[in-house]
Design a protein around this motif. Structure first.
Motif, PDB file in Angstrom:
ATOM      1  N   ASP A  46      18.546  34.114  32.829  1.00 38.25           N
ATOM      2  CA  ASP A  46      19.761  33.489  33.372  1.00 38.25           C
ATOM      3  C   ASP A  46      19.420  32.353  34.335  1.00 38.25           C
ATOM      4  O   ASP A  46      20.130  32.119  35.322  1.00 38.25           O
ATOM      5  CB  ASP A  46      20.671  34.515  34.059  1.00 38.25           C
ATOM      6  N   ASP A  47      18.353  31.650  34.029  1.00 41.86           N
ATOM      7  CA  ASP A  47      17.921  30.513  34.831  1.00 41.86           C
ATOM      8  C   ASP A  47      18.605  29.256  34.295  1.00 41.86           C
ATOM      9  O   ASP A  47      18.054  28.513  33.482  1.00 41.86           O
ATOM     10  CB  ASP A  47      16.397  30.376  34.755  1.00 41.86           C
ATOM     11  N   ALA A  48      19.841  29.051  34.740  1.00 43.85           N
ATOM     12  CA  ALA A  48      20.648  27.933  34.253  1.00 43.85           C
ATOM     13  C   ALA A  48      19.969  26.594  34.513  1.00 43.85           C
ATOM     14  O   ALA A  48      19.908  25.736  33.623  1.00 43.85           O
ATOM     15  CB  ALA A  48      22.026  27.959  34.912  1.00 43.85           C
ATOM     16  N   GLU A  49      19.450  26.412  35.702  1.00 47.23           N
ATOM     17  CA  GLU A  49      18.817  25.134  36.053  1.00 47.23           C
ATOM     18  C   GLU A  49      17.566  24.888  35.198  1.00 47.23           C
ATOM     19  O   GLU A  49      17.342  23.768  34.723  1.00 47.23           O
ATOM     20  CB  GLU A  49      18.463  25.103  37.538  1.00 47.23           C
ATOM     21  N   GLY A  50      16.765  25.933  35.000  1.00 42.58           N
ATOM     22  CA  GLY A  50      15.561  25.782  34.172  1.00 42.58           C
ATOM     23  C   GLY A  50      15.883  25.423  32.735  1.00 42.58           C
ATOM     24  O   GLY A  50      15.255  24.540  32.149  1.00 42.58           O
ATOM     25  N   ALA A  51      16.871  26.088  32.143  1.00 42.87           N
ATOM     26  CA  ALA A  51      17.270  25.812  30.758  1.00 42.87           C
ATOM     27  C   ALA A  51      17.866  24.410  30.640  1.00 42.87           C
ATOM     28  O   ALA A  51      17.560  23.663  29.709  1.00 42.87           O
ATOM     29  CB  ALA A  51      18.263  26.858  30.272  1.00 42.87           C
ATOM     30  N   TYR A  52      18.705  24.046  31.593  1.00 46.61           N
ATOM     31  CA  TYR A  52      19.372  22.742  31.598  1.00 46.61           C
ATOM     32  C   TYR A  52      18.365  21.611  31.742  1.00 46.61           C
ATOM     33  O   TYR A  52      18.505  20.557  31.109  1.00 46.61           O
ATOM     34  CB  TYR A  52      20.377  22.736  32.742  1.00 46.61           C
ATOM     35  N   SER A  53      17.333  21.823  32.525  1.00 51.51           N
ATOM     36  CA  SER A  53      16.333  20.772  32.756  1.00 51.51           C
ATOM     37  C   SER A  53      15.541  20.440  31.488  1.00 51.51           C
ATOM     38  O   SER A  53      14.926  19.377  31.406  1.00 51.51           O
ATOM     39  CB  SER A  53      15.367  21.180  33.875  1.00 51.51           C
ATOM     40  N   LEU A  54      15.572  21.314  30.497  1.00 54.47           N
ATOM     41  CA  LEU A  54      14.847  21.095  29.250  1.00 54.47           C
ATOM     42  C   LEU A  54      15.711  20.434  28.173  1.00 54.47           C
ATOM     43  O   LEU A  54      15.234  20.135  27.084  1.00 54.47           O
ATOM     44  CB  LEU A  54      14.287  22.425  28.735  1.00 54.47           C
ATOM     45  N   ALA A  55      16.982  20.216  28.490  1.00 50.75           N
ATOM     46  CA  ALA A  55      17.898  19.559  27.556  1.00 50.75           C
ATOM     47  C   ALA A  55      17.790  18.044  27.700  1.00 50.75           C
ATOM     48  O   ALA A  55      17.557  17.512  28.790  1.00 50.75           O
ATOM     49  CB  ALA A  55      19.332  20.018  27.824  1.00 50.75           C
ATOM     50  N   ALA A  56      17.978  17.347  26.588  1.00 47.27           N
ATOM     51  CA  ALA A  56      17.934  15.884  26.569  1.00 47.27           C
ATOM     52  C   ALA A  56      19.084  15.306  27.397  1.00 47.27           C
ATOM     53  O   ALA A  56      20.110  15.971  27.593  1.00 47.27           O
ATOM     54  CB  ALA A  56      18.020  15.391  25.125  1.00 47.27           C
ATOM     55  N   PRO A  57      18.928  14.089  27.876  1.00 46.69           N
ATOM     56  CA  PRO A  57      19.976  13.467  28.687  1.00 46.69           C
ATOM     57  C   PRO A  57      21.355  13.454  28.014  1.00 46.69           C
ATOM     58  O   PRO A  57      22.365  13.633  28.694  1.00 46.69           O
ATOM     59  CB  PRO A  57      19.465  12.044  28.913  1.00 46.69           C
ATOM     60  N   GLY A  58      21.420  13.286  26.705  1.00 51.16           N
ATOM     61  CA  GLY A  58      22.706  13.290  26.009  1.00 51.16           C
ATOM     62  C   GLY A  58      23.405  14.633  26.110  1.00 51.16           C
ATOM     63  O   GLY A  58      24.630  14.692  26.260  1.00 51.16           O
ATOM     64  N   ILE A  59      22.639  15.707  26.036  1.00 51.94           N
ATOM     65  CA  ILE A  59      23.200  17.056  26.187  1.00 51.94           C
ATOM     66  C   ILE A  59      23.651  17.256  27.630  1.00 51.94           C
ATOM     67  O   ILE A  59      24.734  17.789  27.891  1.00 51.94           O
ATOM     68  CB  ILE A  59      22.174  18.134  25.783  1.00 51.94           C
TER      69      ILE A  59
END
Length: 141
Positions: A46-59
C-alpha cells in the motif's frame, strides 16, 4: 569420416551462434522486469507514493496524486493490486517502448493476463505507461 565430422562441428557451431540471440531475446531487459516488480511490491505494501513514482508522466497527469492513483488501481486493477502469483511471459520491445505480458493469479484463484506498457523516459529510465487486463477462462486450481 574426418571431413564429415568437421562439417558437422562447423554446422553445429553456426546453429549455436544463430540460436543464441533468439534465446537471449526471450526475456525482457532486467530493468523492465525490475520496474514492474517494484511497482507490484509497492502495491502489496500500500505504498501509494512508491507505486505512483514508477508511473510515466502521462499517467501521473491523469491521476494528480498518489492516493488517487492507488485508489484507481484498487478499483480497476484488483488482480495487480492483490495477487497470489505473477509469472512473466512474452515481451516485445520497439525503441523506447516495451510490452510485457504477465500471468497473474488473483486472490480468488482466477487467472488473468496483464499486458504492461513501459516507456523509456528522456533520462533513460523506464516507467509504467499503462496496463490492459484480460480474465482467462482458466482457473489456477
Amino acid at each position: 569420416m574426418v571431413e564429415w565430422t568437421s562439417r558437422l562441428a562447423i554446422l553445429f557451431l553456426c546453429l549455436s551462434l544463430f540460436a543464441a540471440p533468439a534465446r537471449a531475446a526471450e526475456t525482457a531487459p532486467p530493468e523492465a522486469r525490475a520496474l514492474i516488480e517494484r511497482q507490484l511490491d509497492a502495491f502489496a505494501r500500500d505504498d501509494a507514493e512508491g507505486a505512483y513514482s514508477l508511473a510515466a508522466p502521462g499517467i501521473q497527469a491523469l491521476f494528480t496524486d498518489s492516493e488517487t492513483f492507488l485508489a484507481m488501481v484498487r478499483r480497476s486493477y484488483a488482480p495487480v493490486y492483490r495477487h497470489r502469483s505473477v509469472e512473466f511471459g512474452a515481451f516485445a520491445e520497439d525503441g523506447d517502448k516495451i510490452e510485457q505480458s504477465l500471468t497473474i493469479v488473483d486472490a480468488d484463484n482466477n487467472v488473468w493476463t496483464a499486458i504492461y506498457y513501459l516507456a523509456r523516459q528522456p533520462d533513460g529510465t523506464w516507467r509504467t505507461n499503462g496496463c490492459v487486463m484480460v480474465k482467462s477462462t482458466e482457473s489456477s486450481l
